[in-house]
Design a protein around this motif. Structure first.
Motif, PDB file in Angstrom:
ATOM      1  N   ARG A   1       0.801  -1.207   0.000  1.00  0.00           N
ATOM      2  CA  ARG A   1       0.000   0.000   0.000  1.00  0.00           C
ATOM      3  C   ARG A   1       0.845   1.274   0.000  1.00  0.00           C
ATOM      4  N   ASP A   2       2.065   1.152   0.521  1.00  0.00           N
ATOM      5  CA  ASP A   2       2.887   2.344   0.686  1.00  0.00           C
ATOM      6  C   ASP A   2       3.489   2.853  -0.619  1.00  0.00           C
TER       7      ASP A   2
ATOM      8  N   ILE B   1      -5.439   1.071  -9.987  1.00  0.00           N
ATOM      9  CA  ILE B   1      -4.183   0.530  -9.461  1.00  0.00           C
ATOM     10  C   ILE B   1      -4.124   0.619  -7.926  1.00  0.00           C
ATOM     11  N   PRO B   2      -4.432   1.763  -7.338  1.00  0.00           N
ATOM     12  CA  PRO B   2      -4.404   1.800  -5.873  1.00  0.00           C
ATOM     13  C   PRO B   2      -5.412   0.842  -5.248  1.00  0.00           C
ATOM     14  N   VAL B   3      -6.588   0.715  -5.868  1.00  0.00           N
ATOM     15  CA  VAL B   3      -7.610  -0.191  -5.338  1.00  0.00           C
ATOM     16  C   VAL B   3      -7.084  -1.622  -5.343  1.00  0.00           C
ATOM     17  N   LEU B   4      -6.442  -2.012  -6.444  1.00  0.00           N
ATOM     18  CA  LEU B   4      -5.955  -3.385  -6.548  1.00  0.00           C
ATOM     19  C   LEU B   4      -4.748  -3.627  -5.643  1.00  0.00           C
TER      20      LEU B   4
ATOM     21  N   THR C   1      -4.534  -6.506  -2.959  1.00  0.00           N
ATOM     22  CA  THR C   1      -3.428  -7.446  -2.880  1.00  0.00           C
ATOM     23  C   THR C   1      -2.964  -7.583  -1.432  1.00  0.00           C
ATOM     24  N   ASP C   2      -2.846  -6.438  -0.804  1.00  0.00           N
ATOM     25  CA  ASP C   2      -2.429  -6.392   0.580  1.00  0.00           C
ATOM     26  C   ASP C   2      -3.364  -7.210   1.473  1.00  0.00           C
TER      27      ASP C   2
ATOM     28  N   HIS D   1     -10.682  15.880  -4.505  1.00  0.00           N
ATOM     29  CA  HIS D   1     -10.006  14.761  -3.850  1.00  0.00           C
ATOM     30  C   HIS D   1      -9.955  13.543  -4.776  1.00  0.00           C
ATOM     31  N   SER D   2      -9.094  12.588  -4.365  1.00  0.00           N
ATOM     32  CA  SER D   2      -9.082  11.311  -5.056  1.00  0.00           C
ATOM     33  C   SER D   2     -10.073  10.394  -4.335  1.00  0.00           C
ATOM     34  N   PRO D   3     -10.857   9.613  -5.062  1.00  0.00           N
ATOM     35  CA  PRO D   3     -11.870   8.770  -4.413  1.00  0.00           C
ATOM     36  C   PRO D   3     -11.265   7.738  -3.455  1.00  0.00           C
TER      37      PRO D   3
END
Lengths: 284, 270, 282
Positions: free
Chosen positions: B3-4, B167-170, B174-175, C141-143
């Motif tokens: 996540r980081d 990408i951040p959601v996935l 994954t985490d 903001h970003s969701p």
């Protein structure tokens, strides 16, 4: 002796970066063997962080966690053994299913423990029974199950490790009322038969009300209270201030008390409410 | 934790460079990179280096962040540097067994190192100062002429937008899956390569399944909102070139002209 | 206007794969009329067909037999599909999976951009939609960093910006925490009361259904009950027979009434319940 003891634990996410966030602040408590403990708190109260610390998925920034009196981080290389003993069911656990058949998926945990085939088989079948999964579903692909069945299969995967402490994080999230009720009673039955320690995280107090012995209330990363279920619910006003929702029937009792009617505020279910009102009526 | 990892590396700000149009930045960046490679002698290289450093300064982002962008390719810089060092012609400076270092080699190595380093750092100027959405929009508009050649420009841009969004959601997913499998005793930290790759299966399969589920949800949500490809589509944000974009272009062109002049006036060293 | 949405003799069967050829109908004979400005809640167990029904209202699914018309347009009319989707917006369960863009306001603009609204007009609509769901301060903001309730309100704003006459919400609160649930419910109520948008809310939370003007109970692909919340929830026996719950307040009063106490025939929320009990106990 307490099975789990948390001593002044704190946890900080991404320390030293711009995203630094203190999720837990100096929390201490003890859980006795065989207890059913509910953990409630608002989103962001630290309850999910707390349970991940208890089974060694996260390491506390400060403080110690004892399992049967032993510091779980004494030998960091052996942390896997802690995870086998403190089973953890995450939110929406069905998203972890991956094997070809339900049977193989449930045996993933026991396999990782290095158990032989016979023992694994015994445990898989027992776990399926506990969670109410029908025998014929064991040979089906987990992706062909219905939503509720997937959830059960995933929970069985953790129960099959036969943990001494079972932690469930929002096990009923997203289920319909029927599924929710059925799953909760199954968990309660499991607890009765297996007699191990169960910790159930939820923000729906209705879920916990009927089955928990004690409730740990978390707020803003701190322990707000840890007390018997009845005592916690008797403080409905305080819980509402923390942004927690008490069951409607509890709320009705609270409102009646405010009107000067002397009813017991620690009413958790419709049954109890019904009896309480009848008592009041016959006492007059 | 996964996540980081920060993605896109965009660092919001209000500097002169931040306020430039994304399209201006992309065009000027491409030109700048071309001219970095056109430098033939130290004078022109110095000129372009100073210009690049000045641009970096003007972004008001710590220089350290730019050095960090080099860290990823440090290995490549060193290897190509060494490679060039030993493959040159001209005055021999040092010789041992099969290895010779010539003056030409030294020059080559120096140029290659400076060029790659500059290339990375000026590219970072673009990604650090432009939001991914602006970047996608700008690329879509710059590539528009390609539709003549049946390049699906809108579709490519839409894919980039969705990728950036998910990408951040996935990563977070994954985490979560990794944690869930670790809780069942999955061992992802020890063993040889084969064992580790095998240990990834319990993470990858749920990740694929969930990606497909998300994709089908998203497709339905887009249909509900009347998505019909790029046909007849309007845009809420349409950016126009402003005076500052013109200034940036004039200054850059002047510098580029300077590079050409220096290349002509002074003898080439490579 | 009468007969805003009309569902006639609707049968629907999911396309069967080879293994299960004899799949039963997900919807078997649904007849409903929904008027403009109504707030309708549809409740029932998982698999009762309520979500399938929702997806018929804007041409995502088409009837196997029977017809669905919106403002007189048949949902099977392929040429007017966007007209229907502009009129009836659909919000899905998982807030994460229906947000397309990486910035809140750009996501809200997505639908408007698709239907070719003029640039200046989009800006106005997006700002108004964000204000309507109380998320205007988060427009840049970003969701990713938002809570579930906030994300779901963004999804609702994305639909509102298209200025629909009706919004269908398919279990919008199922994945939210109690606070997020309240946020979304308050938003829905406001949209119905203040903007006059027709709301069709699919839910399995009875406390939410109570807030609607009309409750439709579905069971095995059919409409079981249809009426005001009072009328529906007074049928405690029938609901229990179909293993459906009623709000705790309703059940409590119902049971006490059955013991012969003088109480109103149906209460829906805690206030009404307390009022009734107060009379009895004082």
């Amino acid at each position: 002796m307490s099975v789990i003891k948390a001593e002044n634990i704190s946890f900080v996410y991404s320390p030293g970066t711009a995203f630094e966030k203190k999720a837990l602040d100096n929390v201490s408590f003890e859980i006795e063997e065989g207890e059913f403990v509910g953990i409630i708190g608002h989103t962001g109260s630290g309850k999910s962080t707390l349970v991940q610390l208890l089974n060694g998925l996260l390491r506390p920034s400060a403080g110690k966690i004892y399992l049967d009196g032993k510091d779980i981080w004494e030998k960091p290389k052996k942390i896997r053994n802690v995870r086998f003993r403190v089973g953890m069911v995450f939110q929406y656990p069905e998203y972890q299913l991956f094997e070809e058949t339900v049977y193989k998926d449930i045996s993933f945990g026991p396999g990782n423990m290095g158990l032989d085939e016979e023992e694994t088989d015994k445990r898989v079948r027992k776990a399926a029974e506990f969670t109410g999964l029908k025998e014929e579903l064991l040979e089906v692909s987990p992706f062909d199950l219905s939503g509720g069945e997937k959830r059960r299969a995933a929970i069985a995967g953790v129960i099959a490790m036969d943990p001494d402490v079972l932690i469930l994080d929002e096990p009923t999230a997203g289920l319909d009322p029927l599924g929710r009720e059925a799953l909760l009673s199954q968990i309660a039955d499991y607890h009765k038969v297996r007699k191990n320690t169960v910790m159930l995280v939820s923000h729906s107090m209705e879920d916990i009300a009927a089955i928990a012995d004690r409730i740990l209330v978390m707020a803003k990363g701190k322990k707000y209270m840890l007390d018997s279920t009845a005592n916690v619910f008797a403080k409905g006003d305080e819980l509402e201030k923390l942004g927690l929702k008490v069951p409607q029937v509890t709320k009705i009792m609270m409102m009646l008390r405010k009107k000067g009617i002397n009813v017991d505020p620690a009413v958790l279910t419709v049954d109890q409410g019904f009896n309480e009102i009848l008592n009041c009526l016959s006492a007059r | 934790m996964v996540r980081d990892i920060t993605l896109g590396q965009f660092m919001p700000g209000t500097s002169v460079i931040h306020r430039l149009q994304a399209r201006t930045k992309i065009i000027l960046l491409i030109a700048l990179i071309v001219f970095i490679f056109l430098c033939k002698n130290f004078i022109s290289l110095l000129l372009i280096t100073l210009f690049s450093l000045l641009t970096i300064l003007m972004t008001r982002i710590s220089f350290f962040k730019y050095l960090k962008s080099l860290r990823v390719i440090l290995f490549i810089i060193i290897i190509t540097g060494l490679f060039n060092l030993f493959y040159g012609s001209g005055v021999i400076l040092w010789q041992w067994w099969q290895l010779t270092i010539t003056l030409g080699g030294v020059y080559n190595a120096l140029f290659v190192i400076v060029r790659i380093a500059l290339l990375m750092m000026v590219s970072a100027v673009l990604t650090y100062t432009t939001s991914p959405t602006d970047l996608t929009d700008a690329l879509e508009r710059l590539m528009k002429p390609l539709t003549v050649f049946h390049v699906k420009v809108h579709e490519i841009a839409m894919m980039m937008t969705i990728a950036l969004r998910f990408i951040p959601v996935l990563l977070e997913e994954t985490d979560k899956i990794m944690n869930a499998q670790k809780a069942r005793g999955a061992d992802m930290e020890s063993g040889g390569i084969i064992k580790r790759v095998k240990a990834l299966i319990p993470v990858l399969i749920p990740l694929f399944v969930s990606s497909f589920r998300r994709a089908s949800d998203l497709a339905m949500a887009m249909e509900c909102r009347c998505y019909n490809g790029g046909k007849g589509r309007t845009k809420m944000k349409v950016s126009h070139f402003k005076l500052n974009d013109l200034f940036a272009a004039i200054i850059s062109v002047t510098v580029f002209a300077g590079v050409i002049v220096c290349n002509i006036l002074f003898p080439a060293v490579i | 206007m009468k007969d805003f949405i009309k569902i006639e003799n609707l049968y629907f069967q999911y396309e069967s794969s080879e293994e299960n050829e004899n799949r039963s109908y997900a919807l078997s004979g649904v007849d409903l009329t929904i008027n403009k400005g109504e707030f309708v809640a549809i409740v029932g167990h998982n698999g009762c067909g309520k979500s399938t029904l929702a997806k018929h209202l804007n041409s995502i699914y088409l009837p196997t037999t029977g017809d669905v018309t919106v403002n007189g347009i048949n949902t099977k009319d392929d040429d007017r599909i966007f007209e229907i989707r502009k009129t009836v917006g659909l919000v899905l369960q998982n807030p994460d999976n229906q947000i397309v863009a990486g910035i809140v306001e750009e996501d809200v603009a997505f639908g408007c951009e698709n239907i070719g609204v003029e640039q200046k007009e989009i800006r106005k609509r997006v700002d108004n939609a964000l204000k309507a769901v109380d998320m205007y301060d988060y427009r840049l903001h970003s969701p990713d960093k938002l809570s579930g309730g906030q994300k779901q309100r963004i999804a609702i704003a994305g639909i509102i910006a298209m200025e629909p006459e009706c919004i269908v919400l398919d279990e919008p609160t199922a994945m939210l925490d109690p606070q997020g649930r309240d946020e979304v419910m308050n938003t829905i109520l406001r949209l119905n009361k203040e903007m006059g948008i027709t709301i069709i809310l699919i839910t399995h939370f009875m406390e939410e259904a109570v807030l609607a003007g009309r409750v439709i109970v579905m069971d095995s692909g059919k409409v079981l009950l249809d009426g005001t919340p009072k009328k529906v929830f007074s049928q405690v026996e029938l609901m229990k027979k179909h293993r459906l719950s009623v709000p705790q307040a309703t059940e409590l009063i119902y049971r006490l009434r059955n013991c012969g106490y003088e109480l109103p025939d149906c209460v829906l929320d805690e206030e009404e319940c307390v009022q009734a009990l107060e009379k009895l106990l004082k």
